[in-house]
Enzyme design. Structure first.
Site, PDB file in Angstrom:
ATOM      1  N   ARG B 118       0.725  -1.245  -0.119  1.00 57.68           N
ATOM      2  CA  ARG B 118       0.127   0.022   0.083  1.00 57.68           C
ATOM      3  C   ARG B 118       0.802   1.433  -0.067  1.00 57.68           C
ATOM      4  O   ARG B 118       0.362   2.169   0.576  1.00 57.68           O
ATOM      5  CB  ARG B 118      -0.868  -0.103   1.203  1.00 57.68           C
ATOM      6  CG  ARG B 118      -1.824  -1.097   1.305  1.00 57.68           C
ATOM      7  CD  ARG B 118      -3.342  -0.730   1.989  1.00 57.68           C
ATOM      8  NE  ARG B 118      -4.206  -2.060   2.119  1.00 57.68           N
ATOM      9  CZ  ARG B 118      -3.878  -2.975   3.128  1.00 57.68           C
ATOM     10  NH1 ARG B 118      -2.995  -2.977   3.966  1.00 57.68           N
ATOM     11  NH2 ARG B 118      -4.635  -4.167   2.892  1.00 57.68           N
ATOM     12  N   LYS B 140       2.759  11.140 -11.693  1.00 52.89           N
ATOM     13  CA  LYS B 140       1.789  10.192 -12.478  1.00 52.89           C
ATOM     14  C   LYS B 140       2.375   8.726 -12.884  1.00 52.89           C
ATOM     15  O   LYS B 140       3.726   8.861 -13.380  1.00 52.89           O
ATOM     16  CB  LYS B 140       1.291  10.809 -13.893  1.00 52.89           C
ATOM     17  CG  LYS B 140       0.232  11.771 -13.806  1.00 52.89           C
ATOM     18  CD  LYS B 140      -0.090  12.068 -15.314  1.00 52.89           C
ATOM     19  CE  LYS B 140      -1.480  13.053 -15.115  1.00 52.89           C
ATOM     20  NZ  LYS B 140      -1.856  13.396 -16.562  1.00 52.89           N
ATOM     21  N   GLU B 182       7.967  16.538 -26.186  1.00 50.51           N
ATOM     22  CA  GLU B 182       7.297  16.940 -25.002  1.00 50.51           C
ATOM     23  C   GLU B 182       8.161  18.144 -24.592  1.00 50.51           C
ATOM     24  O   GLU B 182       7.599  19.429 -24.044  1.00 50.51           O
ATOM     25  CB  GLU B 182       7.831  16.175 -23.805  1.00 50.51           C
ATOM     26  CG  GLU B 182       6.732  14.812 -23.882  1.00 50.51           C
ATOM     27  CD  GLU B 182       5.360  14.691 -23.735  1.00 50.51           C
ATOM     28  OE1 GLU B 182       4.902  15.711 -23.424  1.00 50.51           O
ATOM     29  OE2 GLU B 182       4.503  13.619 -23.871  1.00 50.51           O
ATOM     30  N   LYS B 224       6.903  22.469 -15.670  1.00 47.48           N
ATOM     31  CA  LYS B 224       5.842  21.104 -15.288  1.00 47.48           C
ATOM     32  C   LYS B 224       5.735  21.334 -14.040  1.00 47.48           C
ATOM     33  O   LYS B 224       4.819  21.047 -13.178  1.00 47.48           O
ATOM     34  CB  LYS B 224       6.693  19.713 -15.656  1.00 47.48           C
ATOM     35  CG  LYS B 224       5.759  18.825 -15.022  1.00 47.48           C
ATOM     36  CD  LYS B 224       5.574  17.616 -15.902  1.00 47.48           C
ATOM     37  CE  LYS B 224       4.937  16.571 -15.152  1.00 47.48           C
ATOM     38  NZ  LYS B 224       4.576  15.638 -16.346  1.00 47.48           N
ATOM     39  N   GLU B 234      -4.698  16.730 -11.164  1.00 51.40           N
ATOM     40  CA  GLU B 234      -5.500  16.961 -12.526  1.00 51.40           C
ATOM     41  C   GLU B 234      -6.958  17.312 -12.207  1.00 51.40           C
ATOM     42  O   GLU B 234      -7.712  16.494 -13.039  1.00 51.40           O
ATOM     43  CB  GLU B 234      -5.094  15.841 -13.540  1.00 51.40           C
ATOM     44  CG  GLU B 234      -5.272  16.383 -14.901  1.00 51.40           C
ATOM     45  CD  GLU B 234      -4.604  15.371 -15.974  1.00 51.40           C
ATOM     46  OE1 GLU B 234      -3.356  15.422 -15.956  1.00 51.40           O
ATOM     47  OE2 GLU B 234      -5.536  15.023 -16.872  1.00 51.40           O
ATOM     48  N   ARG B 238      -3.571  21.200 -14.530  1.00 53.97           N
ATOM     49  CA  ARG B 238      -2.693  20.352 -14.869  1.00 53.97           C
ATOM     50  C   ARG B 238      -2.880  19.565 -16.355  1.00 53.97           C
ATOM     51  O   ARG B 238      -2.051  19.247 -17.030  1.00 53.97           O
ATOM     52  CB  ARG B 238      -2.594  19.158 -13.892  1.00 53.97           C
ATOM     53  CG  ARG B 238      -1.716  18.055 -14.288  1.00 53.97           C
ATOM     54  CD  ARG B 238      -1.075  17.260 -13.211  1.00 53.97           C
ATOM     55  NE  ARG B 238      -0.254  16.208 -13.710  1.00 53.97           N
ATOM     56  CZ  ARG B 238       0.578  15.735 -12.792  1.00 53.97           C
ATOM     57  NH1 ARG B 238       0.522  15.595 -11.440  1.00 53.97           N
ATOM     58  NH2 ARG B 238       1.496  14.868 -13.374  1.00 53.97           N
ATOM     59  N   ASN B 242      -1.687  17.693 -21.451  1.00 55.38           N
ATOM     60  CA  ASN B 242      -1.727  16.816 -22.362  1.00 55.38           C
ATOM     61  C   ASN B 242      -2.182  17.023 -23.719  1.00 55.38           C
ATOM     62  O   ASN B 242      -2.754  16.425 -24.360  1.00 55.38           O
ATOM     63  CB  ASN B 242      -3.090  16.034 -21.614  1.00 55.38           C
ATOM     64  CG  ASN B 242      -2.845  15.458 -20.260  1.00 55.38           C
ATOM     65  OD1 ASN B 242      -1.895  14.584 -20.095  1.00 55.38           O
ATOM     66  ND2 ASN B 242      -3.878  15.479 -19.498  1.00 55.38           N
ATOM     67  N   HIS B 245      -2.204  14.814 -26.430  1.00 56.89           N
ATOM     68  CA  HIS B 245      -1.973  13.327 -25.861  1.00 56.89           C
ATOM     69  C   HIS B 245      -3.279  12.660 -26.120  1.00 56.89           C
ATOM     70  O   HIS B 245      -3.192  11.378 -26.411  1.00 56.89           O
ATOM     71  CB  HIS B 245      -1.807  13.450 -24.477  1.00 56.89           C
ATOM     72  CG  HIS B 245      -0.255  13.671 -24.202  1.00 56.89           C
ATOM     73  ND1 HIS B 245       0.107  14.989 -24.626  1.00 56.89           N
ATOM     74  CD2 HIS B 245       0.579  13.101 -23.549  1.00 56.89           C
ATOM     75  CE1 HIS B 245       1.627  14.833 -24.097  1.00 56.89           C
ATOM     76  NE2 HIS B 245       1.663  13.643 -23.378  1.00 56.89           N
ATOM     77  N   HIS B 249      -2.783   9.323 -27.698  1.00 57.02           N
ATOM     78  CA  HIS B 249      -3.109   7.960 -27.298  1.00 57.02           C
ATOM     79  C   HIS B 249      -3.748   7.101 -28.079  1.00 57.02           C
ATOM     80  O   HIS B 249      -3.741   5.828 -28.096  1.00 57.02           O
ATOM     81  CB  HIS B 249      -3.954   8.178 -25.718  1.00 57.02           C
ATOM     82  CG  HIS B 249      -2.931   8.766 -24.797  1.00 57.02           C
ATOM     83  ND1 HIS B 249      -3.454   9.205 -23.576  1.00 57.02           N
ATOM     84  CD2 HIS B 249      -1.535   8.710 -24.660  1.00 57.02           C
ATOM     85  CE1 HIS B 249      -2.604   9.364 -22.810  1.00 57.02           C
ATOM     86  NE2 HIS B 249      -1.391   9.270 -23.433  1.00 57.02           N
ATOM     87  N   HIS B 262       5.783   7.101 -27.949  1.00 54.88           N
ATOM     88  CA  HIS B 262       4.751   7.847 -27.440  1.00 54.88           C
ATOM     89  C   HIS B 262       5.096   9.566 -27.837  1.00 54.88           C
ATOM     90  O   HIS B 262       4.230  10.044 -28.331  1.00 54.88           O
ATOM     91  CB  HIS B 262       5.155   8.069 -25.820  1.00 54.88           C
ATOM     92  CG  HIS B 262       4.161   9.085 -25.072  1.00 54.88           C
ATOM     93  ND1 HIS B 262       2.756   9.060 -25.120  1.00 54.88           N
ATOM     94  CD2 HIS B 262       4.615  10.117 -24.387  1.00 54.88           C
ATOM     95  CE1 HIS B 262       2.523  10.054 -24.226  1.00 54.88           C
ATOM     96  NE2 HIS B 262       3.524  10.758 -23.741  1.00 54.88           N
TER      97      HIS B 262
END
Lengths: 361, 361
Positions: B118, B140, B182, B224, B234, B238, B242, B245, B249, B262
């Site tokens: 955890r 992330k 990026e 960033k 987010e 934030r 993306n 993205h 994706h 990517h």
């Protein structure tokens, strides 16, 4: 209706305890934020209660995942079924998951909610006594690994917990007893008065008297909420909730998940923790004897399985989460209703207690 | 040495940017709390840098997991290898994981750290340009699902990020270009001055001039850190990170993970986002043209793959996390260095832009 609030700041949530709450959507539909709902249940519980739950969700976009029943299926591989269903139905970040089942379903659904799209909301509807009094409250979620129980997981708090006492009527005697192991635990670790009440009312509880059960579930949730509110992520005091669990997890792992129910392993583990507390001269023998007697009256095993040896116990206990840089941390009692988390028990003294309990050398 | 602090209250951490930092344990060993360390790397990076890293950890109890290289292996099934190794070596809650690799290793190691018992601590040592400027910063973490990228994960912040600029020397040209996608993104979404600097220095950057790279990595991390500090999970702003993205994706999922890198998919997606911004009359065509030209100078694709059709795009974009109750949320530009997150682009207008970019009907 008995209500409690688990106070965790912005992550606070209510616990509703009452018979028939499952069919009372007016009470809990407001805890579902968006239009998408995914119910996670298992193949034992779904035939009994899924239709009742879905009847309350007629205005939502609902999908469901029915997992195979049992601790043996609490794995990452089975968890993928939840993600498959969510994605196949285009569920997004505003979805709400609902766990309809016992501890295994609650832990898996909660962990799926913690991880899906990096975290979505969920609701716990525990259908076993054990889940009502323990696993559904407090935000511990996760799955097992072949080498250890609950080793993969997250802290993720639900939006609310709905404990519908009516569903306890369909619980098997064995599952009911397993839940009583956690009920008795609260008396031992932090509520001596409750322990006395349990001793007086154990016959009525085992006969599933509705009033007594309602009181017992409430007292357990109240105790758990107090402990969790003090220490959400188990940095300290929350660990007392693990009385008997380090021994118990070793038993569950050694015997294969599901062959000993979690509550049964905790009962045998609690008996070992009591014996160890006495061995260290921290606890009076008559208090330990009362604990063991109450577990027995609840129909629980109080001796470790006959096929485990000391090395197996020590190795599996060493893998438990309650280890900090090589020191085994155990929950022991220093009095009725007074638990401590300690690294003071040596391997030698633990070995003596295991041998005295009949574990082979 | 250029240092930054990502300010997230009690989860704040430093980002160290310098050549040779991997071999400077005196700087970063204090970010490892206990005696146990588990290094997660891949079979491309480990032969190059694992020995250097381990040389700094001689006083720790170290184990390692070498994953197969590539986005195709960023799955729950491969993640289990990390848990297997941690448990086989009895790593407990005080262990520290170290991600030594690019974005895939960082995302997987970070997610393993988020879930193991955890939650345990971890350190990011990004070895690709993309990981240095983007994925290693901000917490992330996660893995892919066959039906969508990064669909299973957690927010989990590292103890520190070590960007050793020397490791960029061994990066392939293709991977280096992918990272530039990026880098250019930051100029487009929030830093017009940096965009101008990139236009002036693109030749030197592509030649991997050390001074220029150091400046670029610092500016990206600074941007960033500012965005993430405002909105860690987010909920709002934030999401501007993306840009490109959601289109990207869809490309990665359709083409199979790893066939388009990517950064390549983000570049083609950014070109689509720029075209859509122009189509809505939010952005001047010459600004969009400058963005596309810079991506091309960085050796990146600016057109979607020839084998995708409009329906495929729309369906895969609908599964992206940037969807809220049925509305597709996209990052678009309203000026150079000015991004917005919007649901205003209709399916019809997105379709027109896709068709104009050569996507088949």
């Amino acid at each position: 209706m008995k209500n409690l609030e688990l106070d965790l700041g912005e992550r606070s949530y209510p616990i509703f305890i009452a018979p028939g709450i499952l069919a009372d959507g007016a009470l809990w539909l407001k805890y579902i934020a968006g239009s998408q709902v995914c119910i996670v249940s298992n193949d034992t519980i779904a035939p009994l209660y899924l239709a009742d739950l879905k009847a309350q969700l007629s205005e939502k976009n609902v999908c469901e995942v029915i997992l195979p029943d049992g601790e043996a299926h609490k794995t990452l591989a089975v968890l993928e079924q939840v993600f498959d269903t969510l994605l196949a139905n285009n569920h997004n970040r505003s979805t709400t998951l609902i766990a309809l089942g016992g501890g295994v379903v609650g832990d898996m659904c909660g962990f799926a909610a913690a991880c899906y799209q990096r975290g979505v909301q969920f609701i716990q509807i525990p259908t076993s006594l054990l889940a009502m009094v323990d696993s559904s409250v407090g935000g511990k979620t996760g799955v097992n690994h072949p080498l250890g129980k609950n080793m993969i997981g997250a802290f993720h708090q639900p939006n609310c917990v709905l404990a519908d006492l009516n569903v306890l009527k369909t619980l098997s005697d064995r599952e009911f007893s397993a839940g009583m192991a956690e009920v008795i635990k609260y008396g031992l670790i932090c509520d001596a008065e409750f322990f006395g009440w349990l001793e007086q009312n154990i016959a009525g509880l085992m006969a599933r008297d509705a009033e007594l059960l309602s009181e017992a579930v409430y007292r357990c949730c109240e105790n758990k909420a107090t402990v969790v509110a003090e220490d959400e992520r188990e940095g300290g005091r929350r660990a007392i909730l693990n009385l008997g669990h380090t021994f118990g997890h070793a038993i569950e792992t050694a015997e294969g998940y599901g062959n000993w129910l979690h509550g049964e392993a905790v009962a045998a583990g609690t008996a070992l923790a009591l014996a160890l507390s006495v061995k260290l001269a921290w606890l009076a023998p008559d208090v330990a004897a009362r604990g063991v007697a109450l577990l027995e009256q609840a129909g629980l095993p109080v001796e470790p399985p006959s096929n485990m040896n000391v090395d197996q116990f020590l190795q599996l206990m060493g893998r438990d989460k309650k280890v900090v840089d090589g020191r085994l941390r155990l929950v022991l009692l220093v009095g009725l209703g007074e638990a401590v988390v300690t690294s003071e028990a040596s391997i030698e003294i633990i070995t003596e207690v295991l041998l005295a309990a009949g574990v082979s050398a």
